[in-house]
Design an enzyme around this catalytic site. Structure first.
Site, PDB file in Angstrom:
ATOM      1  N   ASP A 196       0.838  -1.197   0.000  1.00 47.43           N
ATOM      2  CA  ASP A 196       0.000   0.000   0.000  1.00 47.43           C
ATOM      3  C   ASP A 196       0.876   1.252   0.000  1.00 47.43           C
ATOM      4  OD1 ASP A 196      -1.203  -2.277   1.337  1.00 47.43           O
ATOM      5  OD2 ASP A 196      -2.911  -1.005   1.790  1.00 47.43           O
ATOM      6  N   ASP A 218      -3.298  -1.054  -2.548  1.00 47.82           N
ATOM      7  CA  ASP A 218      -3.997   0.216  -2.675  1.00 47.82           C
ATOM      8  C   ASP A 218      -3.032   1.373  -2.896  1.00 47.82           C
ATOM      9  OD1 ASP A 218      -6.577  -0.872  -2.240  1.00 47.82           O
ATOM     10  OD2 ASP A 218      -6.232  -0.872  -0.080  1.00 47.82           O
TER      11      ASP A 218
END
Length: 378
Positions: A196, A218
């Site tokens: 992430d 993400d």
């Protein structure tokens, strides 16, 4: 010599010796501590991290020049004096150890962290990568904790090959991260996972502007917080720009998030909102505006209230309502095997949505959407 003149000369010579000596070698006195707090300190090499940690309260500017951080050590720049500047120069490297990290941690008020031209923080993540991220295999260190940073700035940093998650932003207030580059492209073929770029929690007033990200998870994940802004991002290779997953933590409220003028390419998902099955919390006032999608392999837009243990259950629950969700000018293409839009809401748990100019093409139309608010389409 006149006694008073002699005393002045002694004082001046003492001050000069304090400034000339290495910061880490000075034994502070009441007088020298004042001077050291106003000093600029440069640290380098294999002992640079330990020296910087020791002297961090004594330097108004901390320059880290080609510092090699030992294995299992956090470059601990927490609790800095108000107004401290931290500058990374050259290549910052980190020794190998299986541990949870973080590799770098910074906290304080009115702090500025910046990268000089050409500087890179090189995690050399391939030493840890095994395709499992934080879900097993080797224990991998998180990269950068920006916790309890108040009225502060992080700018012009380049991070290369993080072992797992890069920036953890928690307990921050009025924090700006500008022109951050995260290059984990090597992880595409070498087993990078859970990398992430920006994880945000329990923070108010976070402004992430003009980041460039290539990773395997993400690009942004807002787990909790208020007044979060993510603008001008270029996201490649990950899981999209996400709210959540929300629920199951000590703080489960997301309130007012603006995501604007971003491109998402060659990622699993584009726009994503996910709440946790069986948990409670709130997601309200989230806006995605002027988002361009290309090469999306799973979902162009996905909003689901059934997330559990890292995957969907297929059954949504209403404990984390999603209200006031705006999608404006979200456009682009997904692969033929992907789904254009997927919305899975529990009854009455999604309301007050405002969608306009949403056009995602190239993939399949979902037949499994449930309880889609009237302004949205699936």
């Amino acid at each position: 010599m006149v006694p008073s003149l002699k005393l002045c000369l002694v004082a001046l010579l003492g001050a000069a010796s304090v400034q000339a000596a290495p910061a880490s070698d000075i034994v502070p006195t009441a007088a020298s501590a004042l001077e050291r707090r106003a000093s600029s300190c440069t640290f380098t090499g294999s002992k640079g991290a330990a020296s910087a940690i020791k002297a961090k309260k004594s330097c108004s500017t901390i320059t880290l020049n080609n510092v090699a951080v030992p294995a299992g050590t956090t470059l601990d720049l927490t609790g800095l004096n108000k107004g401290t500047k931290v500058i990374f120069e050259g290549e910052t490297t980190f020794g190998y150890k299986e541990w949870s990290g973080p590799l770098v941690s910074v906290s304080g008020t009115d702090i500025t962290v910046s990268g000089a031209s050409g500087a890179v923080l090189n995690g050399d993540g391939a030493r840890w990568w095994d395709g499992k991220g934080t879900n097993g295999g080797k224990t991998k260190p998180k990269f950068f904790y920006a916790h309890k940073m108040i009225n502060s700035n992080i700018q012009n940093l380049k991070v290369k090959n993080s072992p797992v998650q890069v920036f953890s932003i928690n307990g921050a207030s009025e924090l700006t991260l500008n022109k951050i580059t995260i290059d984990n492209a090597d992880g595409d073929s070498k087993g990078g996972h859970n990398t992430d770029a920006f994880d945000v929690g329990s923070s108010t007033g976070v402004y992430i502007t003009n980041p460039t990200v290539h990773n395997q998870d993400d690009c942004l994940a807002v787990n909790s917080g208020k007044n979060i802004h993510f603008t001008g991002a270029t996201c490649t290779g990950g899981h999209g720009i996400s709210i959540g997953s929300v629920g199951g933590r000590s703080d489960n409220t997301v309130d007012t998030v603006n995501i604007e003028n971003c491109s998402i390419s060659n990622s699993q998902n584009g726009v994503r909102v996910k709440t946790v099955y069986g948990e409670t919390g709130t997601v309200k006032g989230v806006t995605y505006k002027d988002i361009t999608l290309s090469g999306i392999t799973k979902y162009g837009v996905v909003i689901e209230q059934d997330y559990k243990n890292g995957s969907p259950t297929g059954t949504p629950t209403n404990g984390v309502p999603i209200t006031g969700l705006t999608l404006n000018n979200v456009k682009g293409t997904v692969s033929s095997s992907a789904t254009n839009v997927y919305v899975l809401c529990a009854s009455g748990a999604c309301s007050g949505w405002n969608w306009s100019g949403v056009s995602v093409k190239g993939g399949k139309t979902s037949s499994k959407c449930k309880n889609v608010p009237s302004s949205a389409s699936c």
